[in-house]
Design an enzyme around this catalytic site. Sequence first.
Site, PDB file in Angstrom:
ATOM      1  N   PHE A 161       3.933   4.752   3.461  1.00 55.53           N
ATOM      2  CA  PHE A 161       2.906   3.938   2.829  1.00 55.53           C
ATOM      3  C   PHE A 161       3.268   2.462   2.916  1.00 55.53           C
ATOM      4  CE2 PHE A 161       3.200   7.944   0.501  1.00 55.53           C
ATOM      5  CZ  PHE A 161       1.879   8.366   0.411  1.00 55.53           C
ATOM      6  N   ASP A 162       2.280   1.633   3.218  1.00 48.56           N
ATOM      7  CA  ASP A 162       2.411   0.208   2.978  1.00 48.56           C
ATOM      8  C   ASP A 162       2.351  -0.015   1.464  1.00 48.56           C
ATOM      9  OD1 ASP A 162       2.476  -2.591   3.465  1.00 48.56           O
ATOM     10  OD2 ASP A 162       0.289  -2.670   3.373  1.00 48.56           O
ATOM     11  N   GLY A 163       2.772  -1.203   1.037  1.00 52.16           N
ATOM     12  CA  GLY A 163       2.791  -1.486  -0.397  1.00 52.16           C
ATOM     13  C   GLY A 163       1.528  -2.170  -0.897  1.00 52.16           C
ATOM     14  N   PHE A 273      -0.040   5.007   6.145  1.00 50.27           N
ATOM     15  CA  PHE A 273      -1.225   4.383   5.568  1.00 50.27           C
ATOM     16  C   PHE A 273      -0.986   2.892   5.362  1.00 50.27           C
ATOM     17  CE2 PHE A 273      -1.319   8.801   3.905  1.00 50.27           C
ATOM     18  CZ  PHE A 273      -2.523   9.208   4.472  1.00 50.27           C
ATOM     19  N   ASP A 275      -3.205  -1.149   5.008  1.00 55.21           N
ATOM     20  CA  ASP A 275      -4.492  -1.860   4.891  1.00 55.21           C
ATOM     21  C   ASP A 275      -4.726  -2.851   6.012  1.00 55.21           C
ATOM     22  OD1 ASP A 275      -3.977  -4.912   3.194  1.00 55.21           O
ATOM     23  OD2 ASP A 275      -2.364  -3.547   3.731  1.00 55.21           O
TER      24      ASP A 275
END
Length: 300
Positions: A161-163, A273, A275
């Site tokens: 995961f991105d943060g 994932f 954004d």
Amino acid sequence: MSVTLDKKLVIAISSRALFDLSESHRVYEEEGLAAYSAYQIEHEEQPLEPGEAFPLVEKMLRINARLGGDKGVEVVLLSRNSADTGLRVFNSVQHYGLAISRAAFCGGESPWRYISAFGCQLFLSSEAEDVRNALECGIAAATLVSNKGANRGTDQLRFAFDGDAVLFSDEAERVYKAQGLDAFTASEQASARTPLSGGPFKLFLSALHDIQQALPAEDPPIRTALVTARSAPAHERVIRTLRAWNIRIDESIFLGGLDKTEFLRAYEADVFFDDQPAHCASASPHIATGHVPHGVANER
């Protein structure tokens, strides 16, 4: 007593994400709905090839064999097909032995509106607008943008995961976009002991954490990683935020702006994932990648 999915991790997936429907979709775009319907019915005994999310779904469903009681993973199929043309999809589910029994075939309409009714915590689709609608309803959702998910040949499932704007809100990213790196760093240092607000994937990460807690620590079937462009000293707020949420994440990789792709490959992520469209474009040739169209980087 009525059946409930309240204690399960419920994942909704579109038929085009689970299976390769590219040829069928080509028929629809070039020849229209009637030709598409005829094509699907003609080929309904021919199993579809696995799509980019197939390895992920297969591994998620295998976790159920290691969980006792009423906990586990439920995968729900959502499709713009009608039940008639969707028969090929369900036949393919049965061909591959996938334990998927619940579905919504919506006859050309968008299926995202059934996500909340099923109690889904994650929605994966190839339709960007459906994903945006799900995110607006507070559901973790991503548009799958890779060619096909890789299967590492093990049952362990590795999420990355991105943060900011994925696990966390985009509040810090907005400072960076508006005022630059120095202002971002100063703001994060000043707020180091103030937890970040949750992003669209916070509840999904929490659900994964709950499953991890229910499984033996030896040879865990799920592993999670935070892969972020942040670096020290902006790392402290992230660590304290996860601590405040009482969520364990297995690996945290602070890259200070380095390209994420090689690190994701070294981690052997099954799905990633993010954004940022640029990060997704870099990772997608190598790793099943979900673009999360949320936050300041995706404002239209």
